[in-house]
Write a protein that holds these residues in place. Sequence first.
Motif, mmCIF file in Angstrom:
data_model
loop_
_atom_site.group_PDB
_atom_site.id
_atom_site.type_symbol
_atom_site.label_atom_id
_atom_site.label_comp_id
_atom_site.label_asym_id
_atom_site.label_seq_id
_atom_site.Cartn_x
_atom_site.Cartn_y
_atom_site.Cartn_z
ATOM 1 N N TYR A 15 -1.597 -8.977 2.721
ATOM 2 C CA TYR A 15 -1.872 -8.281 4.240
ATOM 3 C C TYR A 15 -0.311 -8.214 4.787
ATOM 4 C CZ TYR A 15 -2.459 -8.384 9.140
ATOM 5 O OH TYR A 15 -2.409 -7.865 10.373
ATOM 6 N N TRP A 18 1.066 -5.074 2.998
ATOM 7 C CA TRP A 18 0.544 -3.727 3.464
ATOM 8 C C TRP A 18 0.731 -3.218 4.922
ATOM 9 C CZ3 TRP A 18 -3.018 -3.740 7.915
ATOM 10 C CH2 TRP A 18 -3.541 -2.442 7.918
ATOM 11 N N GLY A 119 -0.296 -4.640 -2.457
ATOM 12 C CA GLY A 119 0.076 -4.547 -1.198
ATOM 13 C C GLY A 119 0.669 -3.252 -0.889
ATOM 14 N N LEU A 122 -1.840 -0.294 -1.392
ATOM 15 C CA LEU A 122 -2.828 -0.126 -0.204
ATOM 16 C C LEU A 122 -2.199 0.476 1.089
ATOM 17 C CD1 LEU A 122 -5.034 -3.308 -0.814
ATOM 18 C CD2 LEU A 122 -5.569 -0.943 -1.141
ATOM 19 N N GLY A 123 -0.935 0.005 1.216
ATOM 20 C CA GLY A 123 0.009 0.335 2.499
ATOM 21 C C GLY A 123 0.091 1.990 2.393
ATOM 22 N N THR A 126 -3.290 3.849 3.044
ATOM 23 C CA THR A 126 -3.761 3.883 4.194
ATOM 24 C C THR A 126 -3.132 4.823 4.861
ATOM 25 O OG1 THR A 126 -4.023 1.391 4.209
ATOM 26 C CG2 THR A 126 -3.954 2.488 6.345
#
Length: 274
Positions: A15, A18, A119, A122-123, A126
């Motif tokens: 998290y 990300w 991470g 996915l960052g 997004t």
Amino acid sequence: MKAARFHAIQVSGLYAIWLREVKRAIRDRGQLIGGVSRPLLWVLILGIGLNPYFRGEIYGEVRFVVPYTYLQFIFPAVIALNILYTSVQSAVSVIWDRQFGFMREVLASPLSRGTILLGKVLGGTTVAMFHGAIVLVLARFVDVPLAPWDVLRALGLMFLMAFALTSLGIVLANRVRSFEGFGVFSNVVILPLYFTSSSIFPLDPALTGAQMRIVYPEWLVTLVRLNPMTYAVDALRGVLIHYNQFDPHYGPAVLIAMAVVFFVIALGDFRRLE
């Protein structure tokens, strides 16, 4: 107990990485301006400019029958363009982290290499999905009606596309050591991928191979068919304007394969980092 603590650390670290990637993108005004101006230029100038010449064109004895306007045809491709640029460019953060020592500190943490890579991917995914979704706002202006189910399916495809292309960008960033080199090299990859993906011109599936070669050179037809982005753009086109040039099952299958292959290659590179 140890396993639960290990997993909690991995989730917390995932998290944090990300969130760092997303915050970095939000603060980058140049990237935001590019994400907005790029689709406007393509839709307003290229789309409107070529729209009158698209339908019912005749080349020798071959006639295109494409039941959509050019604006509608390139609309899904402009979404793909925004995702392609943002995904690959987001990987420049790997070079930043390497140059300023942040990567060394993260690699020395209890986080696994897979968590760190996931991470970052996915960052970037997004941010790229956000830039792709910006284009959806223009749908009503190019006469593309969007049903809620179609939007959800499109977002699913956009996620796979952004995930695969961010992983590809990280593969490139792990092989190029300088910012300048990455900028040049990424454009060498982005532009051919995009222009040979049937994004701005169609390969009409109603034509036979011989007929297609009357309209296009054989080498160009081969490049378009070998390019995985061709099937990714075609999948988005099928969802948003209900028009596919190829089998509609190809697009999702190719996107999943791209996501798995590029992520595995990027993970192999990450495991070799020191």
